[in-house]
Design an enzyme around this catalytic site. Structure first.
Site, short mmCIF file in Angstrom:
data_model
loop_
_atom_site.label_atom_id
_atom_site.label_comp_id
_atom_site.label_asym_id
_atom_site.label_seq_id
_atom_site.Cartn_x
_atom_site.Cartn_y
_atom_site.Cartn_z
N TYR A 8 0.85 -1.19 0.00
CA TYR A 8 0.00 0.00 0.00
C TYR A 8 0.88 1.25 0.00
CZ TYR A 8 -4.21 2.60 0.12
OH TYR A 8 -5.19 3.48 -0.24
N ARG B 221 -8.36 10.74 -8.71
CA ARG B 221 -7.49 11.43 -7.74
C ARG B 221 -6.75 10.38 -6.92
NH1 ARG B 221 -6.75 12.57 -2.81
NH2 ARG B 221 -8.44 11.18 -2.25
N LYS C 111 -6.20 -2.03 -1.16
CA LYS C 111 -7.09 -1.84 0.00
C LYS C 111 -7.71 -3.17 0.43
CE LYS C 111 -7.23 2.48 1.11
NZ LYS C 111 -7.67 3.51 1.96
N GLU D 274 -13.27 5.08 -3.25
CA GLU D 274 -11.84 5.31 -3.04
C GLU D 274 -11.25 6.20 -4.13
OE1 GLU D 274 -8.94 5.02 -0.53
OE2 GLU D 274 -10.59 3.64 -0.22
N ASP D 275 -10.58 7.28 -3.70
CA ASP D 275 -9.83 8.15 -4.61
C ASP D 275 -10.65 8.73 -5.76
OD1 ASP D 275 -7.78 7.77 -2.92
OD2 ASP D 275 -6.46 6.73 -4.28
N ASP E 144 -13.44 6.21 2.23
CA ASP E 144 -12.26 6.13 3.10
C ASP E 144 -11.49 7.44 3.15
OD1 ASP E 144 -10.64 4.61 4.86
OD2 ASP E 144 -9.14 4.44 3.29
N ASP E 145 -11.48 8.18 2.03
CA ASP E 145 -10.73 9.44 1.99
C ASP E 145 -11.38 10.50 2.89
OD1 ASP E 145 -8.91 8.55 -0.15
OD2 ASP E 145 -10.74 8.50 -1.33
N ASN F 118 -0.09 11.95 1.11
CA ASN F 118 0.63 10.81 0.53
C ASN F 118 0.89 11.06 -0.95
OD1 ASN F 118 0.71 9.04 2.79
ND2 ASN F 118 -1.46 8.63 2.53
#
Length: 589
Positions: A137, A190, A208, A280-281, A303-304, A445
């Site tokens: 990850y 993203r 993930k 996610e993203d 999650d973000d 990150n």
């Protein structure tokens, strides 16, 4: 037509007469005798024995097959004579992995292992979590996504593109597993702090979900990675001959909304009410809208926004043991007002609101945000995106972060901007000038985008900062003392959170479940961790931590009437642990 039926100097008729090939094996399905432009049917036999068994990652044990199993499953001669235990296999793979000096090579070796021997992959990850987490990850997965087209070997999830519009339910049915409990989905717009990687964002759902299994104990077969491909605005990818996605500009508006809506409807239709869909993203504008749109009707989690918020709140709750006071006594300043920043800010405001029984509109005033235009203040309200408006407080405009720090005098500085090197020496020194123990969280990150390094935070604050980051940093020695930087990694929260939803049969996600997860994680930080300046527990204990988080989340789901698995188990921690997947080899009959 006659010329098409020719294959070299032989006609099809001649070839049909000679239906045997080398060794006298009949060409039953006509594959070997067919011309290149003839249609054939890809027949297959799925019996878990012999060569098929060795090629099945779910059941393959490599050299760990016993003599008895080799006889029973037609493996004689297909393996060298040595028999190795799983522990010895693990030792050998770790030895080989450590020979690679480039993290991406380790990542590829781990992905190869996952495709070859699933149980050994998860055993390795669980037993060496602190060493391997940065490989499977953050931060290595970011580089893997950038190069996904070049390193792509075989599909590890479902790719749903605009070509599948109108057929998404059929596409879901193509996935071999039926009992799916968690879906992680991205549209690749993203990816971490790297921007639009289109279809190559698949590395994120795959990574993930491997953590859902290793850290949260979900069965690998219950996990489904999905990439929704609506094109990309990344010119480099559009011009790359190896790019694996749709070569077109991103679809937006109604076309995008319809595809996502069809996907969400198909998910519920195919897997039921209790399947967890984790976004996610996604880019900010879509992330907030999708979460708001589907939260009332589906079991969804971003999650973000929510995972990051929960893990940061846990760190803040734990840090109170080091800095003193309650959460309400502190003042927070964020650099970055996107989905992570506003998500964290909202959860902090909710927790303070719960603790002091004040309206959330009041508790939000303790939290200030800086975006690319400067401090978010009420005079900017008209031009702000909707998710930033609650954070527009009365104050004169301030353009630079350093000036905002000096004006607001926060006790906590949080970076979620995706822009590296923004917590400068002057910013950290300013924080240290009016705080005995400034709390500095550089969350962006991968490592290259971190607002500052651990070494910078400790050095510039003269060893007084309490520091945590999104990406891992090595321990730092300053003035003879060793500081161990904490990692505010979402992997602390989402595996246990997801497990809690599943063991309780939750049908919706409520903010109180996120608060419960944060409080459970904060409670796992021990005095020996605090002594090193850590505000998070070590990852080596992550499965136990996940079980405690799952238990607290499940308890809150039962309390709120969101749980459908009845009766409620007496000991939820014990029940969570008993539900966890074990990667230890099984004996085959």
């Amino acid at each position: 037509m006659a010329s098409k039926m020719m294959n070299g100097s032989h006609s099809m008729e001649e070839m049909k007469k000679n239906v045997t090939v080398g060794g006298g094996v009949e060409d039953v399905y006509g594959e070997d005798s067919a011309t290149e432009d003839q249609l054939i049917t890809p027949w297959t036999v799925s019996v878990a024995s012999g060569y098929t068994l060795l090629r099945d990652p779910h059941h393959n044990k490599g050299l760990a097959f016993t003599e008895k199993e080799r006889d029973a499953h037609y493996l004689r001669g297909l393996l060298p004579p040595a028999i190795l235990t799983q522990e010895l296999q693990e030792k050998r793979v770790m030895h080989n992995l450590r020979q690679y000096k480039v993290p991406l090579q380790r990542y590829m070796a781990m992905m190869d292992l996952q495709e070859r021997n699933e149980k050994l992959f998860y055993k390795l990850l669980i037993d060496n979590v602190e060493e391997l987490l940065p490989i499977v990850y953050t931060p290595t997965v970011g580089e893997a996504c950038q190069k996904y087209g070049s390193i792509f070997r075989r599909p590890q999830g479902l790719y749903i593109s605009l070509k599948e519009k109108g057929k998404i339910l059929e596409v879901l049915k193509n996935w071999p597993e039926r009992n799916i409990q968690v879906i992680v989905v991205t549209d690749g717009e993203r990816i971490l702090g790297l921007g639009d990687l289109g279809c190559q964002g698949m590395g994120i759902p795959v990574g993930k979900l491997s953590l859902y299994t290793a850290l949260g104990g979900l069965r690998p077969s219950a996990c489904l990675p999905v990439t929704i491909d609506v094109g990309t605005n990344n010119k480099q990818l559009l011009n790359d001959e190896f790019y694996i996605g749709l070569k077109q500009k991103r679809a937006t508006g109604q076309e995008y909304a319809e595809l996502v809506d069809e996907f969400m409807t198909a998910v519920k239709q195919n897997y039921g009410e209790k399947v967890l869909t984790q976004f996610e993203d996604f880019a900010n504008h879509n992330a907030f809208e999708l979460l708001a749109k589907y939260s009332p009707t589906h079991l969804v989690f971003n999650d973000d926004i929510q995972g990051t918020a929960s893990v940061v709140l846990a760190g803040l709750l734990a840090a109170l043991k080091l800095v003193g006071g309650t959460l309400a006594d502190h003042k927070f300043l964020f650099l970055g007002a996107g989905e992570a920043g506003t998500g964290i800010a909202e959860l902090i405001a909710l927790e303070i609101s719960k603790q002091i029984e004040a309206p959330i509109e009041e508790t939000r005033k303790k939290i200030w945000l800086v975006d690319s235009q400067g401090l978010i203040v009420s005079s900017r309200k008209e031009s702000l995106q909707h998710f930033k408006k609650p954070w527009a407080h009365e104050h004169e405009p301030v353009k630079e972060l350093l000036d905002a720090v000096k004006a607001i005098k926060p006790t906590v500085l949080i970076g979620s901007s995706g822009v590296g090197k923004t917590f400068t020496k002057e910013v950290v020194e300013a924080m240290a000038s009016f705080n005995e123990k400034p709390l500095i969280l550089a969350l962006s990150n991968p490592t290259s985008q971190s607002e500052c390094t651990a070494e910078e935070a400790y050095t510039w604050s003269e060893g007084r900062a309490i520091f945590a980051s999104g990406s891992p940093f090595d321990p730092v020695e300053y003035n003879g003392k060793v500081f161990v930087p904490g990692q505010a990694n979402n992997a602390y929260i989402f595996p246990g959170f997801g497990l809690g939803l599943i063991i309780s049969g939750a049908i919706r996600v409520h903010d109180d479940l996120l608060l419960a997860a944060s409080e459970a994680l904060a409670a796992q930080v021990k005095q020996e961790n605090f002594n090193k300046g850590l505000i998070y527990p070590p990852f080596s204990n992550i499965r136990k931590i996940s079980a405690h988080i799952a238990a607290k989340v499940a308890a809150k789901a039962y309390e709120l009437g969101l749980a459908s698995r009845l009766p409620r188990p007496k000991d939820l921690v014990q029940y969570a642990e008993s539900c966890m997947y074990s990667p230890v080899y099984r004996c085959y009959r």
